[in-house]
Design a protein around this motif. Structure first.
Motif, PDB file in Angstrom:
ATOM      1  N   ILE A 207      10.706   7.065  -8.193  1.00  0.00           N
ATOM      2  CA  ILE A 207      10.199   7.959  -9.226  1.00  0.00           C
ATOM      3  C   ILE A 207       9.704   7.025 -10.325  1.00  0.00           C
ATOM      4  O   ILE A 207      10.342   6.015 -10.612  1.00  0.00           O
ATOM      5  N   HIS A 208       8.526   7.323 -10.879  1.00  0.00           N
ATOM      6  CA  HIS A 208       8.017   6.423 -11.923  1.00  0.00           C
ATOM      7  C   HIS A 208       6.970   7.092 -12.778  1.00  0.00           C
ATOM      8  O   HIS A 208       6.468   8.168 -12.453  1.00  0.00           O
ATOM      9  N   CYS A 209       6.659   6.410 -13.871  1.00  0.00           N
ATOM     10  CA  CYS A 209       5.554   6.844 -14.706  1.00  0.00           C
ATOM     11  C   CYS A 209       4.273   6.327 -14.072  1.00  0.00           C
ATOM     12  O   CYS A 209       4.199   5.181 -13.633  1.00  0.00           O
ATOM     13  N   HIS A 210       3.228   7.183 -14.010  1.00  0.00           N
ATOM     14  CA  HIS A 210       1.962   6.754 -13.400  1.00  0.00           C
ATOM     15  C   HIS A 210       0.947   6.253 -14.417  1.00  0.00           C
ATOM     16  O   HIS A 210      -0.213   6.029 -14.087  1.00  0.00           O
ATOM     17  N   ASN A 211       1.373   6.068 -15.669  1.00  0.00           N
ATOM     18  CA  ASN A 211       0.597   5.198 -16.539  1.00  0.00           C
ATOM     19  C   ASN A 211       0.906   3.807 -15.977  1.00  0.00           C
ATOM     20  O   ASN A 211       2.055   3.349 -16.004  1.00  0.00           O
TER      21      ASN A 211
ATOM     22  N   VAL B 109       4.627  11.753 -14.916  1.00  0.00           N
ATOM     23  CA  VAL B 109       5.772  11.418 -14.063  1.00  0.00           C
ATOM     24  C   VAL B 109       5.451  11.751 -12.604  1.00  0.00           C
ATOM     25  O   VAL B 109       5.004  12.855 -12.293  1.00  0.00           O
ATOM     26  N   HIS B 110       5.697  10.794 -11.737  1.00  0.00           N
ATOM     27  CA  HIS B 110       5.385  10.945 -10.307  1.00  0.00           C
ATOM     28  C   HIS B 110       6.623  10.718  -9.455  1.00  0.00           C
ATOM     29  O   HIS B 110       7.398   9.809  -9.706  1.00  0.00           O
ATOM     30  N   VAL B 111       6.790  11.560  -8.430  1.00  0.00           N
ATOM     31  CA  VAL B 111       7.896  11.433  -7.482  1.00  0.00           C
ATOM     32  C   VAL B 111       7.312  11.201  -6.093  1.00  0.00           C
ATOM     33  O   VAL B 111       6.390  11.902  -5.675  1.00  0.00           O
ATOM     34  N   HIS B 112       7.840  10.211  -5.387  1.00  0.00           N
ATOM     35  CA  HIS B 112       7.413   9.954  -4.009  1.00  0.00           C
ATOM     36  C   HIS B 112       8.073  10.948  -3.046  1.00  0.00           C
ATOM     37  O   HIS B 112       9.075  11.567  -3.375  1.00  0.00           O
ATOM     38  N   LEU B 113       7.514  11.054  -1.870  1.00  0.00           N
ATOM     39  CA  LEU B 113       8.072  11.728  -0.688  1.00  0.00           C
ATOM     40  C   LEU B 113       7.941  13.244  -0.623  1.00  0.00           C
ATOM     41  O   LEU B 113       7.564  13.768   0.404  1.00  0.00           O
TER      42      LEU B 113
ATOM     43  N   VAL C 242       0.844  -1.195   0.000  1.00  0.00           N
ATOM     44  CA  VAL C 242       0.000   0.000   0.000  1.00  0.00           C
ATOM     45  C   VAL C 242       0.879   1.245   0.000  1.00  0.00           C
ATOM     46  O   VAL C 242       1.816   1.357   0.796  1.00  0.00           O
ATOM     47  N   HIS C 243       0.566   2.163  -0.894  1.00  0.00           N
ATOM     48  CA  HIS C 243       1.309   3.425  -0.986  1.00  0.00           C
ATOM     49  C   HIS C 243       0.346   4.592  -0.779  1.00  0.00           C
ATOM     50  O   HIS C 243      -0.747   4.591  -1.332  1.00  0.00           O
ATOM     51  N   LEU C 244       0.770   5.567   0.028  1.00  0.00           N
ATOM     52  CA  LEU C 244       0.004   6.805   0.170  1.00  0.00           C
ATOM     53  C   LEU C 244       0.605   7.823  -0.803  1.00  0.00           C
ATOM     54  O   LEU C 244       1.698   8.356  -0.569  1.00  0.00           O
ATOM     55  N   HIS C 245      -0.118   8.054  -1.881  1.00  0.00           N
ATOM     56  CA  HIS C 245       0.380   8.899  -2.975  1.00  0.00           C
ATOM     57  C   HIS C 245       0.278  10.372  -2.572  1.00  0.00           C
ATOM     58  O   HIS C 245      -0.808  10.858  -2.286  1.00  0.00           O
ATOM     59  N   GLY C 246       1.451  11.027  -2.558  1.00  0.00           N
ATOM     60  CA  GLY C 246       1.492  12.420  -2.105  1.00  0.00           C
ATOM     61  C   GLY C 246       1.848  12.545  -0.637  1.00  0.00           C
ATOM     62  O   GLY C 246       1.974  13.650  -0.124  1.00  0.00           O
TER      63      GLY C 246
ATOM     64  N   LEU D 132      -4.814  13.633  -1.045  1.00  0.00           N
ATOM     65  CA  LEU D 132      -3.915  12.530  -1.350  1.00  0.00           C
ATOM     66  C   LEU D 132      -4.766  11.307  -1.680  1.00  0.00           C
ATOM     67  O   LEU D 132      -5.979  11.302  -1.476  1.00  0.00           O
ATOM     68  N   TRP D 133      -4.124  10.279  -2.178  1.00  0.00           N
ATOM     69  CA  TRP D 133      -4.851   9.029  -2.368  1.00  0.00           C
ATOM     70  C   TRP D 133      -3.934   7.867  -2.062  1.00  0.00           C
ATOM     71  O   TRP D 133      -2.716   8.019  -2.052  1.00  0.00           O
ATOM     72  N   TYR D 134      -4.526   6.737  -1.737  1.00  0.00           N
ATOM     73  CA  TYR D 134      -3.739   5.544  -1.440  1.00  0.00           C
ATOM     74  C   TYR D 134      -4.130   4.482  -2.448  1.00  0.00           C
ATOM     75  O   TYR D 134      -5.257   4.446  -2.939  1.00  0.00           O
ATOM     76  N   HIS D 135      -3.151   3.660  -2.776  1.00  0.00           N
ATOM     77  CA  HIS D 135      -3.433   2.621  -3.784  1.00  0.00           C
ATOM     78  C   HIS D 135      -2.387   1.537  -3.695  1.00  0.00           C
ATOM     79  O   HIS D 135      -1.364   1.677  -3.032  1.00  0.00           O
ATOM     80  N   ASP D 136      -2.653   0.444  -4.405  1.00  0.00           N
ATOM     81  CA  ASP D 136      -1.712  -0.663  -4.400  1.00  0.00           C
ATOM     82  C   ASP D 136      -0.431  -0.276  -5.141  1.00  0.00           C
ATOM     83  O   ASP D 136      -0.445   0.570  -6.036  1.00  0.00           O
ATOM     84  N   HIS D 137       0.687  -0.901  -4.747  1.00  0.00           N
ATOM     85  CA  HIS D 137       1.977  -0.604  -5.386  1.00  0.00           C
ATOM     86  C   HIS D 137       2.830  -1.861  -5.534  1.00  0.00           C
ATOM     87  O   HIS D 137       4.057  -1.801  -5.523  1.00  0.00           O
ATOM     88  N   THR D 138       2.192  -3.025  -5.674  1.00  0.00           N
ATOM     89  CA  THR D 138       2.904  -4.293  -5.801  1.00  0.00           C
ATOM     90  C   THR D 138       3.765  -4.324  -7.062  1.00  0.00           C
ATOM     91  O   THR D 138       3.286  -3.996  -8.136  1.00  0.00           O
TER      92      THR D 138
END
Ligand code: C2O
Ligand code: CU
Ligand code: CU
Length: 507
Positions: free
Chosen positions: A488-492, A437-441, A119-123, A179-185
């Motif tokens: 850091i990753h693409c959110h497609n 493009v999305h960056v964590h933290l 589980v990742h909390l995005h943002g 913010l939103w939370y979602h799976d990140h497996t």
């Protein structure tokens, strides 16, 4: 002029570029359309659901404690059919966390699914141990992992898996934001999110609450996600048969033919002739939207972005929303008469329906949109910032079939950068096709796009930026706390699962 898809594919090296003829070129859509086999309902028959707010099981002076069970459940999404979802508490979207800035949220996540999850909390400004590193898996308690084409191929190196449950701690040391939370497996984020593993996490603070903005029934989340359905109502997803990721034909991304808003297909919502606040999240795997109204005079007055309030409001006729981006907007329905209907459409898809509002009645409204929303300022370009370049490209070399960052597919053992805390950094994102493009933290501010000014949608604090084909975007980022491994990753999400992700380490 009408180009065939194959012709377009050849012309663009694989990217599906949709351009409306006779108009200025619209931003491109990256993805391959997946159609439903189920009979689809007429639009605007189903009321807009509002995801329930999650209640803590206990609270103390500094923290609220929650328990979420990830499980399958069957919901009537299309009338007369049942869809099996994988949901947080069995819901799609999951319950909304509504929390205070500075108060800690502790969530025990229980995995009652038959697949591993993370589980990742995005943002979220989150310590690494709770950030949902893609190999920090929660293994299922029952049945091992084996369904959905997973052959136990997860490398455990670099991860810290637990069995059955895991506790995530979110300090919420950040300003009010959607913010939103979602799976990140690792390798399976796209199908997990597609089946329902996503929800909202709203952070509130005094600065925002003191503004005279719409509240209560007039503050509504709009979580937009496209999905396709099989004849029996189950979700259709083109998972690769021979391993992780998506079928080759859907490498550009899965775009589908049913638009869900808060989990309902093309819903309808009755409103007062008054101002409303909508927190818009694009939770689609790959689809981008250009939201507009089918009739005037309504517009979107943007008050916030991914990372919270703007300094001042910005009015938009249409709103381009890439996967994972959030737009916090005010819409004024007092410009309509009771009985009027106004439909939100997607201009990037021939005005395809999204949802409809019915103006039900006149009503008092004491809200306003202040000229000054927040005290934060636009950061000046620092001298002496550290520069890093991140190139997002297709990469089929060396036996890897998929997407790369700086020429490398994701390897959980490789950190592509060591980033010092409290240091100004200018990061440059360079694309081949479209990549959100999305960056964590830490959030960032967009400095330049295509060598010029940021776009109308780039204002405020962002954590996801929509980088268009063959574009260069520069952002200013500064990590202020928490040492460890981040992404850091693409959110497609199809690109992400096909390895368009890189680790970096804050030191
Ligand atoms: Cu919304 Cu790394 O994710
Ligand atoms: Cu994130
Ligand atoms: Cu991408």
């Amino acid at each position: 002029m009408r180009l065939s898809r194959r012709g377009l594919l050849a012309a663009t090296g694989g990217a599906l570029v949709l351009t409306a003829c006779g108009q200025e070129a619209r931003p491109a859509q990256s993805g391959e359309l997946l159609r439903s086999k189920a009979k689809l309902p007429e639009p605007f028959q189903v009321p807009l659901p509002i995801p329930p707010v999650k209640k803590p099981i206990r609270s103390d002076a500094n923290a609220d404690y929650y328990r979420v069970v990830q499980r399958t459940a069957h919901h009537e999404i299309l009338p007369g059919l049942k869809t099996e979802v994988m949901g947080y508490d069995g819901l799609l979207p999951g319950p909304t966390f509504d929390v205070r800035s500075g108060r800690t949220t502790v969530v025990e996540q229980v995995n009652e699914l038959d697949v591993p999850v993370a589980v990742h909390l995005h943002g979220g400004h989150t310590p690494a141990a709770s950030d949902g590193w893609p190999l920090d898996l929660i293994m299922p308690t029952k049945g091992g992992h084996g369904s959905h084409g997973e052959h136990g191929g997860h490398q455990m190196a670099g991860g810290d898996p637990t069995t059955g449950k895991r506790v995530y701690t979110y300090p919420n040391t950040q300003r009010a934001a959607t913010l939103w939370y979602h799976d990140h497996t690792m390798d399976y984020t796209a199908p997990r999110v597609y089946r329902g593993l996503f929800g909202l996490h709203l952070v509130r603070d005094d600065e925002e609450e003191n503004l005279p903005l719409p509240k209560g029934d007039r503050e509504i989340p709009l979580v937009i996600a496209d999905r396709a359905f099989d004849e029996d109502g189950s979700f259709r997803y083109p998972a690769a048969k021979d391993g992780p990721g998506v079928e080759q034909a859907y490498m550009e991304g899965v775009v589908a033919d049913v638009t869900l808003v808060n989990g309902a297909p093309w819903p309808v919502h009755e409103v007062d002739a008054a101002r409303y606040r909508f927190r818009i999240l694009n939770a689609s795997n790959a689809r981008r939207y250009e939201l507009g109204f089918d009739r005037g005079p309504a517009t979107f007055v943007q008050i916030g972005s991914d990372g919270g309030l703007l300094d001042k409001p910005i009015e938009h006729q249409t709103l381009v929303v890439a996967p994972a981006e959030r737009f916090d907007v005010i819409v004024d329905f007092s410009q309509y008469q009771p009985g009027d209907e106004v439909t939100v459409v997607n201009k990037l898809d021939n005005d395809a329906n999204v949802l409809r509002f019915k103006i039900a009645r006149k009503a008092p409204d004491d809200t306003r949109i202040p000229d000054r929303l927040s005290s934060y300022g636009v950061l000046p370009r620092p001298s002496g910032a550290v520069r890093r370049e991140w190139r997002f490209r297709r990469g089929d070399a060396g036996g890897h079939r998929g997407w790369t960052i700086n020429g490398k597919p994701f390897d959980p053992e490789v950190m592509q950068a060591q980033v010092k805390l409290d240091q100004d950094e200018i990061w440059t994102f360079v694309t081949d096709v479209h990549h959100p493009v999305h960056v964590h933290l830490a959030p960032f501010q967009v400095l330049t796009r295509g060598g010029g000014h940021p776009s109308a949608y780039d204002h405020g604090w962002k954590d996801t930026v929509d980088v268009r084909p063959s574009e260069v975007v520069e952002v200013l980022v500064r990590f202020t706390a928490h040492k460890g491994k981040y992404l850091i990753h693409c959110h497609n999400l199809e690109h992400e699962d096909m390895a368009m992700m890189a680790g970096f380490e804050t030191i």
